[in-house]
Design an enzyme around this catalytic site. Structure first.
Site, PDB file in Angstrom:
ATOM      1  N   ASP A  87       0.114   6.907  -7.204  1.00  0.00           N
ATOM      2  CA  ASP A  87      -1.395   6.454  -6.555  1.00  0.00           C
ATOM      3  C   ASP A  87      -1.391   7.010  -5.219  1.00  0.00           C
ATOM      4  O   ASP A  87      -0.367   7.949  -4.646  1.00  0.00           O
ATOM      5  CB  ASP A  87      -1.464   4.891  -6.416  1.00  0.00           C
ATOM      6  CG  ASP A  87      -0.066   4.414  -5.629  1.00  0.00           C
ATOM      7  OD1 ASP A  87       0.499   5.191  -5.128  1.00  0.00           O
ATOM      8  OD2 ASP A  87       0.035   3.160  -5.944  1.00  0.00           O
ATOM      9  N   GLU A 128      -5.109  -3.302  -9.220  1.00  0.00           N
ATOM     10  CA  GLU A 128      -5.097  -4.734  -8.475  1.00  0.00           C
ATOM     11  C   GLU A 128      -5.356  -5.620  -9.746  1.00  0.00           C
ATOM     12  O   GLU A 128      -5.653  -5.434 -10.820  1.00  0.00           O
ATOM     13  CB  GLU A 128      -6.526  -4.506  -7.678  1.00  0.00           C
ATOM     14  CG  GLU A 128      -6.109  -3.704  -6.449  1.00  0.00           C
ATOM     15  CD  GLU A 128      -4.999  -4.212  -5.440  1.00  0.00           C
ATOM     16  OE1 GLU A 128      -4.076  -5.016  -5.836  1.00  0.00           O
ATOM     17  OE2 GLU A 128      -5.383  -3.708  -4.160  1.00  0.00           O
ATOM     18  N   ASN A 137       0.485  -9.711  -4.679  1.00  0.00           N
ATOM     19  CA  ASN A 137      -0.518  -9.987  -5.744  1.00  0.00           C
ATOM     20  C   ASN A 137      -0.319  -9.540  -7.148  1.00  0.00           C
ATOM     21  O   ASN A 137      -1.255  -9.632  -8.057  1.00  0.00           O
ATOM     22  CB  ASN A 137      -1.728  -9.472  -5.348  1.00  0.00           C
ATOM     23  CG  ASN A 137      -2.035  -7.899  -5.324  1.00  0.00           C
ATOM     24  OD1 ASN A 137      -1.008  -7.339  -5.515  1.00  0.00           O
ATOM     25  ND2 ASN A 137      -3.331  -7.526  -4.937  1.00  0.00           N
ATOM     26  N   HIS A 154       0.150  -6.326  -8.143  1.00  0.00           N
ATOM     27  CA  HIS A 154      -0.436  -4.992  -8.631  1.00  0.00           C
ATOM     28  C   HIS A 154       0.709  -3.975  -8.749  1.00  0.00           C
ATOM     29  O   HIS A 154       1.944  -4.026  -8.351  1.00  0.00           O
ATOM     30  CB  HIS A 154      -1.322  -4.321  -7.412  1.00  0.00           C
ATOM     31  CG  HIS A 154      -0.618  -4.021  -6.314  1.00  0.00           C
ATOM     32  ND1 HIS A 154      -1.410  -3.586  -5.185  1.00  0.00           N
ATOM     33  CD2 HIS A 154       0.530  -3.561  -6.111  1.00  0.00           C
ATOM     34  CE1 HIS A 154      -0.731  -3.197  -4.249  1.00  0.00           C
ATOM     35  NE2 HIS A 154       0.633  -3.341  -4.674  1.00  0.00           N
TER      36      HIS A 154
HETATM   37  P1  PGA Z   1       6.491  -2.263  -0.844  1.00  0.00           P
HETATM   38  O1  PGA Z   1       4.962  -2.253  -2.076  1.00  0.00           O
HETATM   39  O2  PGA Z   1       7.409  -1.483  -1.847  1.00  0.00           O
HETATM   40  O3  PGA Z   1       6.335  -1.575   0.267  1.00  0.00           O
HETATM   41  O4  PGA Z   1       6.663  -3.603  -0.864  1.00  0.00           O
HETATM   42  C1  PGA Z   1       5.112  -2.247  -3.323  1.00  0.00           C
HETATM   43  C2  PGA Z   1       3.807  -2.217  -3.747  1.00  0.00           C
HETATM   44  O5  PGA Z   1       2.829  -2.632  -3.061  1.00  0.00           O
HETATM   45  O6  PGA Z   1       3.701  -1.842  -5.015  1.00  0.00           O
END
Ligand code: PGA
Length: 240
Positions: free
Chosen positions: A66, A142, A135, A137
């Site tokens: 992404d 999302e 959340n 995702h």
């Molecule tokens: P993080 O992000 O590894 O910084 O917790 C994970 C994500 O949002 O997919």
């Protein structure tokens, strides 16, 4: 879905990295997708050190999971810059092996088609490593994202926008992202999902034990035939 719980962040990261390295040794010129963020940092250090120690350059190809819309690929905080710093530069990975979204592209839908074509030309992703948002995702898919989409341009939720601030040195307001979709992620031949810390315990309880719920995209992984989940004690603290 297989589950491995490590005592702490390092143990979890090393177990996932060992699995990753082992799987890739059996594939010729694999296509790999890796996540940026805080979760994969120790995993990537372990993988990097492994190949530097072996004095071997992996024969992998990379597709970006992404990217933030409006952020240049060489800007600190972009997903591409994260991989330059944590993997590509030290392993000498050349540009012809890498395909990342350009979040500055004028036509983001054409950008999506370009990344899809790269994946198709490699006949899909061999090993897809993912983190997860609080959340639920996956990538930037999302809550409520369509299961069949191969790529998408998304409006970020508030929790993602707040979490993303930590990745940038300067204050940055992000509103959109571009991401591989759930369709492509779930078509990957294998998925390794990592999560660390108690802030991920609730979402990981849903992913591992809850019913499939499109408002928690990570729960779609329950349908994947070869998904291995790596948690530390904090992320596993909500499990029965
Ligand atoms: P993080 O992000 O590894 O910084 O917790 C994970 C994500 O949002 O997919």
């Amino acid at each position: 879905m297989k589950l491995t719980i490590g005592e702490g962040f390092e143990e979890m990261s090393h177990a996932a990295a060992e699995d990753f390295i082992h799987r890739l040794e059996r594939i010729n010129k694999p296509l790999v997708c890796l996540p940026s963020g805080k979760t994969p940092v120790e995993f990537l250090r372990y993988v990097r050190e492994h190949y530097l120690r072996m004095k071997r350059q992996p024969d992998w190809f990379f597709v970006g999971l992404d990217e933030w819309v409006g952020v240049a690929q060489n800007e600190k905080g972009s997903c591409r810059e994260f991989f330059d710093r944590h993997l590509f530069k030290s392993l000498g990975v050349t540009e012809d092996r890498i395909c990342f979204f350009n979040g500055m592209a004028d036509d983001l839908h054409a950008e999506c088609r370009r990344v899809e074509s790269f994946i198709d030309s490699h006949k899909g992703i061999d090993v897809c490593v993912l983190g997860i948002g609080t959340n639920g995702h996956l990538g930037l898919n999302e809550p409520g994202s369509d299961r069949s989409l191969r790529t998408q341009v998304v409006d970020l939720t508030v929790s993602t926008r707040v979490a993303a601030r930590d990745y940038f040195d300067e204050p940055r307001e992000l509103y959109q992202g571009v991401t591989l979709g759930l369709g492509i992620l779930l078509d990957s031949r294998c998925v390794l999902l990592m999560a660390s810390g108690s802030s991920k315990s609730q979402v990981m309880q849903s992913v591992v034990e809850g019913p499939l719920d499109p408002s928690i995209p990570g729960t779609w992984l329950q349908e994947h035939p070869d998904c291995h989940v790596y948690l530390d004690r904090g992320a596993a603290s909500g499990l029965a």
